[in-house]
Design a protein around this motif. Structure first.
Motif, PDB file in Angstrom:
ATOM      1  N   THR A 185      68.630  -8.797  24.191  1.00 39.75           N
ATOM      2  CA  THR A 185      70.062  -8.540  23.959  1.00 39.75           C
ATOM      3  C   THR A 185      70.300  -7.047  23.733  1.00 39.75           C
ATOM      4  N   LEU A 186      69.259  -6.315  23.386  1.00 46.95           N
ATOM      5  CA  LEU A 186      69.396  -4.869  23.154  1.00 46.95           C
ATOM      6  C   LEU A 186      69.856  -4.127  24.417  1.00 46.95           C
ATOM      7  N   LYS A 187      69.670  -4.756  25.570  1.00 49.58           N
ATOM      8  CA  LYS A 187      70.065  -4.078  26.827  1.00 49.58           C
ATOM      9  C   LYS A 187      71.581  -3.903  26.906  1.00 49.58           C
TER      10      LYS A 187
ATOM     11  N   ASN B 109      67.870   6.802  14.269  1.00 52.33           N
ATOM     12  CA  ASN B 109      66.465   6.550  13.949  1.00 52.33           C
ATOM     13  C   ASN B 109      66.267   6.817  12.451  1.00 52.33           C
ATOM     14  N   ILE B 110      66.037   5.736  11.707  1.00 53.98           N
ATOM     15  CA  ILE B 110      66.092   5.846  10.239  1.00 53.98           C
ATOM     16  C   ILE B 110      64.725   6.044   9.587  1.00 53.98           C
ATOM     17  N   ARG B 111      63.761   6.502  10.382  1.00 50.66           N
ATOM     18  CA  ARG B 111      62.414   6.572   9.795  1.00 50.66           C
ATOM     19  C   ARG B 111      62.283   7.595   8.673  1.00 50.66           C
TER      20      ARG B 111
ATOM     21  N   CYS C 225      52.241  -1.299  11.856  1.00 51.31           N
ATOM     22  CA  CYS C 225      53.121  -0.285  12.452  1.00 51.31           C
ATOM     23  C   CYS C 225      54.574  -0.732  12.560  1.00 51.31           C
ATOM     24  N   VAL C 226      54.852  -1.945  12.134  1.00 53.12           N
ATOM     25  CA  VAL C 226      56.227  -2.440  12.144  1.00 53.12           C
ATOM     26  C   VAL C 226      56.893  -1.974  10.848  1.00 53.12           C
ATOM     27  N   SER C 227      58.213  -1.786  10.884  1.00 54.56           N
ATOM     28  CA  SER C 227      58.882  -1.374   9.650  1.00 54.56           C
ATOM     29  C   SER C 227      58.845  -2.508   8.630  1.00 54.56           C
TER      30      SER C 227
ATOM     31  N   ALA D 228      63.773 -21.114  17.098  1.00 58.98           N
ATOM     32  CA  ALA D 228      63.157 -19.860  17.564  1.00 58.98           C
ATOM     33  C   ALA D 228      63.275 -18.789  16.481  1.00 58.98           C
ATOM     34  N   TYR D 229      62.183 -18.118  16.180  1.00 58.87           N
ATOM     35  CA  TYR D 229      62.234 -17.020  15.214  1.00 58.87           C
ATOM     36  C   TYR D 229      62.983 -15.848  15.857  1.00 58.87           C
ATOM     37  N   VAL D 230      64.063 -15.419  15.221  1.00 56.20           N
ATOM     38  CA  VAL D 230      64.920 -14.403  15.838  1.00 56.20           C
ATOM     39  C   VAL D 230      64.136 -13.118  16.122  1.00 56.20           C
ATOM     40  N   ASN D 231      63.151 -12.821  15.297  1.00 58.14           N
ATOM     41  CA  ASN D 231      62.406 -11.575  15.472  1.00 58.14           C
ATOM     42  C   ASN D 231      61.358 -11.650  16.573  1.00 58.14           C
ATOM     43  N   TYR D 232      61.142 -12.829  17.122  1.00 59.00           N
ATOM     44  CA  TYR D 232      60.261 -12.957  18.283  1.00 59.00           C
ATOM     45  C   TYR D 232      61.064 -13.331  19.529  1.00 59.00           C
ATOM     46  N   ALA D 233      62.368 -13.503  19.387  1.00 63.66           N
ATOM     47  CA  ALA D 233      63.155 -14.130  20.449  1.00 63.66           C
ATOM     48  C   ALA D 233      63.180 -13.282  21.709  1.00 63.66           C
TER      49      ALA D 233
HETATM   50  C1  LIG Z   1      52.708  -6.300  16.577  1.00 66.65           C
HETATM   51  C2  LIG Z   1      53.821  -7.019  15.926  1.00 66.65           C
HETATM   52  C3  LIG Z   1      53.618  -7.655  14.721  1.00 66.65           C
HETATM   53  C4  LIG Z   1      54.640  -8.317  14.090  1.00 66.65           C
HETATM   54  N1  LIG Z   1      54.398  -8.925  12.906  1.00 66.65           N
HETATM   55  C5  LIG Z   1      55.386  -9.554  12.272  1.00 66.65           C
HETATM   56  C6  LIG Z   1      55.164 -10.149  10.998  1.00 66.65           C
HETATM   57  O1  LIG Z   1      54.080 -10.115  10.456  1.00 66.65           O
HETATM   58  N2  LIG Z   1      56.177 -10.787  10.416  1.00 66.65           N
HETATM   59  C7  LIG Z   1      57.407 -10.882  10.985  1.00 66.65           C
HETATM   60  O2  LIG Z   1      58.287 -11.483  10.390  1.00 66.65           O
HETATM   61  N3  LIG Z   1      57.660 -10.308  12.176  1.00 66.65           N
HETATM   62  C8  LIG Z   1      56.681  -9.645  12.829  1.00 66.65           C
HETATM   63  N4  LIG Z   1      56.920  -9.073  14.036  1.00 66.65           N
HETATM   64  C9  LIG Z   1      58.251  -9.161  14.626  1.00 66.65           C
HETATM   65  C10 LIG Z   1      59.157  -8.123  13.999  1.00 66.65           C
HETATM   66  O3  LIG Z   1      59.817  -8.715  12.908  1.00 66.65           O
HETATM   67  C11 LIG Z   1      60.211  -7.603  14.979  1.00 66.65           C
HETATM   68  O4  LIG Z   1      59.574  -7.095  16.123  1.00 66.65           O
HETATM   69  C12 LIG Z   1      61.089  -6.542  14.329  1.00 66.65           C
HETATM   70  O5  LIG Z   1      62.287  -6.415  15.084  1.00 66.65           O
HETATM   71  C13 LIG Z   1      60.414  -5.200  14.269  1.00 66.65           C
HETATM   72  O6  LIG Z   1      61.166  -4.310  13.494  1.00 66.65           O
HETATM   73  P1  LIG Z   1      61.052  -2.764  13.791  1.00 66.65           P
HETATM   74  O7  LIG Z   1      61.746  -2.048  12.714  1.00 66.65           O
HETATM   75  O8  LIG Z   1      59.652  -2.407  14.074  1.00 66.65           O
HETATM   76  O9  LIG Z   1      61.834  -2.632  15.164  1.00 66.65           O
HETATM   77  P2  LIG Z   1      63.214  -1.922  15.544  1.00 66.65           P
HETATM   78  O10 LIG Z   1      63.324  -2.151  16.993  1.00 66.65           O
HETATM   79  O11 LIG Z   1      63.259  -0.541  15.059  1.00 66.65           O
HETATM   80  O12 LIG Z   1      64.269  -2.760  14.761  1.00 66.65           O
HETATM   81  C14 LIG Z   1      64.690  -4.009  15.251  1.00 66.65           C
HETATM   82  C15 LIG Z   1      66.156  -4.173  14.937  1.00 66.65           C
HETATM   83  O13 LIG Z   1      66.286  -4.351  13.551  1.00 66.65           O
HETATM   84  C16 LIG Z   1      67.489  -3.749  13.115  1.00 66.65           C
HETATM   85  N5  LIG Z   1      67.121  -2.863  12.020  1.00 66.65           N
HETATM   86  C17 LIG Z   1      65.920  -2.290  11.764  1.00 66.65           C
HETATM   87  N6  LIG Z   1      65.966  -1.640  10.599  1.00 66.65           N
HETATM   88  C18 LIG Z   1      67.218  -1.804  10.109  1.00 66.65           C
HETATM   89  C19 LIG Z   1      67.866  -1.396   8.914  1.00 66.65           C
HETATM   90  N7  LIG Z   1      67.261  -0.661   7.975  1.00 66.65           N
HETATM   91  N8  LIG Z   1      69.154  -1.791   8.737  1.00 66.65           N
HETATM   92  C20 LIG Z   1      69.795  -2.544   9.653  1.00 66.65           C
HETATM   93  N9  LIG Z   1      69.227  -2.951  10.788  1.00 66.65           N
HETATM   94  C21 LIG Z   1      67.947  -2.584  11.011  1.00 66.65           C
HETATM   95  C22 LIG Z   1      68.122  -3.082  14.306  1.00 66.65           C
HETATM   96  O14 LIG Z   1      69.090  -3.960  14.827  1.00 66.65           O
HETATM   97  C23 LIG Z   1      66.991  -2.970  15.287  1.00 66.65           C
HETATM   98  O15 LIG Z   1      67.428  -3.059  16.624  1.00 66.65           O
HETATM   99  C24 LIG Z   1      55.910  -8.372  14.680  1.00 66.65           C
HETATM  100  C25 LIG Z   1      56.131  -7.727  15.892  1.00 66.65           C
HETATM  101  C26 LIG Z   1      55.098  -7.063  16.509  1.00 66.65           C
HETATM  102  C27 LIG Z   1      55.360  -6.384  17.804  1.00 66.65           C
END
Ligand SMILES: Cc1cc2nc3c(=O)[nH]c(=O)nc-3n(C[C@H](O)[C@H](O)[C@H](O)COP(=O)(O)OP(=O)(O)OC[C@H]3O[C@@H](n4cnc5c(N)ncnc54)[C@H](O)[C@@H]3O)c2cc1C
Length: 511
Positions: free
Chosen positions: A112-114, A123-125, A168-170, A466-471
């Motif tokens: 959906t990000l597309k 970029n909030i790092r 490496c994930v936030s 479906a887990y939204v973070n893997y969707a």
């Molecule tokens: C290698 C790998 C391991 C993973 N392991 C896990 C795990 O152990 N547990 C789990 O639950 N999930 C896991 N995931 C899935 C993970 O939750 C998602 O991929 C998540 O979107 C990654 O967040 P990000 O900050 O790295 O990515 P980003 O792409 O930076 O963020 C994803 C989205 O989150 C939103 N967002 C991020 N930060 C904020 C903020 N501060 N405020 C508001 N919105 C924000 C934005 O909409 C952004 O588009 C994993 C994914 C990968 C690839």
């Protein structure tokens, strides 16, 4: 505020040459604004904020993503250095009608990000901080903090909380969708640990959100559908004394002829039908992948049994699996901080590298393994990942976290809808995008969906969980946030109240 040299040069040139007109390689402008608005914004930001344009040498490092299908397109990247910077950027974007998106660990892979076709990456790092409260009960974590920074800082203080497993994930990305982690069996999901958060809404106002208080309605939604409402600048979360420093793993590798025995045994040992839950000190994951030196004929199954508080996994758990005749069975021992490396998701691990690959996942939650479906999906995965095809480096994930802490929470108490499920499964279809072969993306989508439909079919459910973070991004809203109509209505009402213009609708929009 630091403009990269190239950004200054590009803006100056473009501003002179094209006053009031869009320039494709310059920063984006909404209808009511021109280039001077970016200059003004630059002057309002703190001295440590940074702005980059695509011409900047830093562009790749501030905008490159982990998965390269369905990615957002942005014309400018701004790194705010504090909460007020976020406010100023959001206000300017809102006033100028420019789309914007938070970039954090950049592992968000939903397609959906597309729909973000132009605009500002925020970029909030730089919003990275971990501050333990003097009473040692809570920690306040900056919205852009990396997971490993949280783990390591707490560890040094003898503390822990639930975080995602990947280094490496936030911290925040996983948590906004609920958030799975090694310690969830004890304490619940990542977002179950929160006691309050601060958020910048679409109008640039900053709110404190907690279970009580003026914005307590948003509290429910932030824990599961949290990408939809604003930019979280910090959260406060519960922390706990380290319970066990020592952890152990047994890694067993099986060839594909053992699928049915393996997952029948996994059910018997970890998910018995007598109603007892998987032990809280045990986590069981498995990966399927091609390892031709071990088996050139099809994917192998790497099966992990992880246990805390021991120096070797209890033989009572290992023996039933060793009895199946694995190719290898290898013990390892260390501390909590080693577990991610054991399963290949530490900083040096493959998923932490940005290789240009596309990495879509197709998740489905399950209660138990359906052994027949496991066989069918293995056969299909084997065909899809054959060595002569483009998807040979794909992975199938089967994540059996301990669940007591997740089950213990009120099931309707947050927007995370899937507390009753025990297994998070997903094929991860890895491939190198090929501009000359755009159909590859569609082939990958069809392959991934075929695999998850087999598992869904085996679950006996008509609805997808479906887990939204893997969707992948083509699921229905109810597949991400729950099929109960009250959930979807509640989310839609909150979206209408807090983000009526849909500014935060690029990541799995809830309405
Ligand atoms: C290698 C790998 C391991 C993973 N392991 C896990 C795990 O152990 N547990 C789990 O639950 N999930 C896991 N995931 C899935 C993970 O939750 C998602 O991929 C998540 O979107 C990654 O967040 P990000 O900050 O790295 O990515 P980003 O792409 O930076 O963020 C994803 C989205 O989150 C939103 N967002 C991020 N930060 C904020 C903020 N501060 N405020 C508001 N919105 C924000 C934005 O909409 C952004 O588009 C994993 C994914 C990968 C690839």
């Amino acid at each position: 505020m630091r403009w990269s040299t190239i950004a200054v040069a590009a803006l100056a040139t473009v501003a002179q040459a094209h006053p009031g007109h869009h320039h494709p390689s310059g920063p984006p402008k909404g209808p009511a604004c021109d280039w001077t608005d970016f200059w003004k914004l630059g002057n309002q930001l703190s001295k440590d904020a940074e702005i980059y344009l695509p011409e900047s040498t830093e562009w790749t490092s501030v905008s490159q993503r982990w998965s390269n299908v369905g990615t957002p397109t942005v014309n400018i990247t701004i790194l705010p250095a504090n909460e007020n910077d976020v406010v100023e950027i959001v206000k300017m974007a809102q006033r100028c009608d420019i789309p914007f998106l938070a970039y954090n660990g950049v592992h968000g892979a939903i397609t959906t990000l597309k729909d973000m076709t132009w605009g500002i990456a925020i970029n909030i790092r730089k919003l990275s901080s971990v501050n333990i409260a003097p009473n040692g009960q809570t920690v306040t974590i900056g919205g852009g903090t990396n997971s490993k920074v949280v783990i390591d800082t707490l560890w040094a203080a003898g503390k822990q909380t639930v975080t995602g497993t990947c280094e490496c994930v936030s911290y925040m990305g996983p948590a906004l969708g609920g958030g799975h982690g090694w310690l969830q069996g004890h304490h619940g999901l990542i977002s179950d640990q929160w006691t309050s958060l601060r958020i910048v809404l679409a109008d640039g106002s900053v709110k404190t959100v907690s279970p009580t208080g003026p914005h307590s309605d948003l509290w429910w939604a932030m824990r599961g559908a949290g990408h939809n409402f604003g930019i979280v600048t910090q959260v406060t979360a519960k922390i706990y004394p380290i319970q066990h420093t020592n952890w152990a793993i047994q890694t067993l590798m099986f060839t594909g002829d053992k699928v049915q025995q393996l997952y029948q045994t996994a059910n018997d040992v970890f998910l018995p039908t007598n109603g007892s839950a998987q032990p809280v000190d045990i986590i069981n994951w498995s990966y399927w992948m091609n390892v031709p030196p071990v088996d050139p004929t099809g994917p192998v199954m790497e099966f992990y049994i992880i246990q805390e508080g021991v120096t070797a996994v209890d033989p009572a758990y290992v023996a039933p699996f060793e009895a199946l005749g694995p190719v290898a069975s290898t013990p390892n021992t260390g501390t909590y901080r080693d577990v991610s490396a054991w399963v290949g998701i530490n900083m040096d691990g493959p998923p932490c590298q940005k290789t240009g690959a596309a990495n879509p996942r197709f998740p489905v939650y399950l209660e138990r393994y359906n052994v027949t479906a496991q066989q069918q999906v293995y056969d299909a995965f084997k065909a899809i990942t054959n060595s002569s095809g483009p998807f040979a480096n794909s992975l199938f994930l089967f994540e059996g976290y301990s669940m007591q802490g997740v089950h213990a929470q009120n099931a309707s108490g947050s927007a995370f809808a899937w507390r009753e499920d025990n297994l998070l499964t997903a094929p991860l279809i890895t491939y190198m995008p090929d501009p000359a072969n755009p159909v590859l993306h569609e082939q990958a989508r069809l392959a991934g969906d075929q695999l998850r439909q087999i598992l869904k079919g085996g679950s006996g459910r008509s609805e997808l969980h479906a887990y939204v973070n893997y969707a992948y991004g083509d699921e229905q809203v109810g597949d991400w946030y729950g099929h109960d109509s009250w959930r979807l209505t509640r989310l839609a009402n909150l979206k209408n109240k807090y983000d009526p213009e849909g500014r935060f609708s690029f990541y799995a929009p809830a309405a």
